[in-house]
Write a protein that holds these residues in place. Structure first.
Motif, PDB file in Angstrom:
ATOM      1  N   UNK A   1       0.776  -1.100  -0.058  1.00  0.00           N
ATOM      2  CA  UNK A   1       0.083  -0.042   0.035  1.00  0.00           C
ATOM      3  C   UNK A   1       1.024   1.152   0.073  1.00  0.00           C
ATOM      4  N   UNK A   2       0.770   2.110  -1.083  1.00  0.00           N
ATOM      5  CA  UNK A   2       1.435   3.299  -0.980  1.00  0.00           C
ATOM      6  C   UNK A   2       0.581   4.302  -0.364  1.00  0.00           C
ATOM      7  N   UNK A   3       1.205   5.023   0.585  1.00  0.00           N
ATOM      8  CA  UNK A   3       0.507   5.938   1.417  1.00  0.00           C
ATOM      9  C   UNK A   3       0.036   7.005   0.595  1.00  0.00           C
ATOM     10  N   UNK A   4      -1.001   7.741   1.047  1.00  0.00           N
ATOM     11  CA  UNK A   4      -1.538   9.009   0.256  1.00  0.00           C
ATOM     12  C   UNK A   4      -0.342  10.132   0.385  1.00  0.00           C
ATOM     13  N   UNK A   5      -0.274  10.835  -0.447  1.00  0.00           N
ATOM     14  CA  UNK A   5       0.634  12.062  -0.630  1.00  0.00           C
ATOM     15  C   UNK A   5      -0.305  13.263  -0.442  1.00  0.00           C
ATOM     16  N   UNK A   6       0.207  14.282   0.400  1.00  0.00           N
ATOM     17  CA  UNK A   6      -0.642  15.426   0.352  1.00  0.00           C
ATOM     18  C   UNK A   6       0.116  16.719  -0.611  1.00  0.00           C
TER      19      UNK A   6
ATOM     20  N   UNK B   1      -1.895  12.579  -4.020  1.00  0.00           N
ATOM     21  CA  UNK B   1      -2.501  11.534  -4.700  1.00  0.00           C
ATOM     22  C   UNK B   1      -3.015  10.802  -3.404  1.00  0.00           C
ATOM     23  N   UNK B   2      -4.163   9.893  -3.793  1.00  0.00           N
ATOM     24  CA  UNK B   2      -4.706   8.976  -2.721  1.00  0.00           C
ATOM     25  C   UNK B   2      -4.030   7.857  -2.533  1.00  0.00           C
ATOM     26  N   UNK B   3      -4.115   7.212  -1.450  1.00  0.00           N
ATOM     27  CA  UNK B   3      -3.548   5.718  -1.037  1.00  0.00           C
ATOM     28  C   UNK B   3      -3.872   4.939  -2.228  1.00  0.00           C
ATOM     29  N   UNK B   4      -2.762   4.087  -2.615  1.00  0.00           N
ATOM     30  CA  UNK B   4      -2.935   3.193  -3.727  1.00  0.00           C
ATOM     31  C   UNK B   4      -2.457   1.897  -3.389  1.00  0.00           C
ATOM     32  N   UNK B   5      -3.153   0.845  -3.975  1.00  0.00           N
ATOM     33  CA  UNK B   5      -2.770  -0.390  -3.759  1.00  0.00           C
ATOM     34  C   UNK B   5      -1.955  -0.949  -4.913  1.00  0.00           C
ATOM     35  N   UNK B   6      -0.701  -1.500  -4.762  1.00  0.00           N
ATOM     36  CA  UNK B   6       0.049  -2.097  -5.686  1.00  0.00           C
ATOM     37  C   UNK B   6       0.730  -3.324  -5.605  1.00  0.00           C
ATOM     38  N   UNK B   7       1.276  -4.227  -6.520  1.00  0.00           N
ATOM     39  CA  UNK B   7       1.831  -5.288  -6.387  1.00  0.00           C
ATOM     40  C   UNK B   7       3.254  -5.245  -6.670  1.00  0.00           C
ATOM     41  N   UNK B   8       4.342  -5.714  -6.000  1.00  0.00           N
ATOM     42  CA  UNK B   8       5.706  -5.857  -6.484  1.00  0.00           C
ATOM     43  C   UNK B   8       5.778  -7.389  -6.865  1.00  0.00           C
TER      44      UNK B   8
END
Length: 105
Positions: free
Chosen positions: A72-77, A85-92
């Motif tokens: 989970x990539x945290x949201x960035x202000x 950007x909002x929180x994003x789910x990614x896969x490595x």
């Protein structure tokens, strides 16, 4: 299939990557395994949907030669005029070399 990518772009030998899209992957599987293209598309679509569900649910996928680990990539202000950007789910994805033998001592 790689040969056809090179044939359409002779400079692809000098590039760092050669890109295959899903249609080309399906076609390659269909031809190599002598399976109707429509069946390959259905199975590929179902497989990718299951991968997406697993990543969304935080499941780790272990396949022969590949491992997908959810993150989970945290949201960035927003800052300094840059959009947030909002929180994003990614896969490595990690690739394992299946030809290497592991030695134990």
């Amino acid at each position: 299939m790689l040969e056809s990518c090179i044939a359409t772009n002779p400079f692809s030998l000098f590039l760092d990557e050669v890109t295959m899209n899903l249609k080309e992957i399906n076609q390659a599987i269909s031809e190599a395994e002598n399976i109707h293209a429509g069946k390959v598309r259905k199975v590929t679509k179902a497989l990718l949907e299951r991968f997406e569900q697993a990543i969304d649910n935080g499941e780790k996928l272990k396949l022969p030669g590949l491992t997908f680990t959810p993150r989970i990539l945290p949201a960035k202000e927003p800052e300094d005029g840059k959009a947030g950007r909002p929180e994003r789910k990614v896969a490595v994805m990690r690739r394992k070399d299946s030809n290497k033998k592991v030695e134990t001592t």
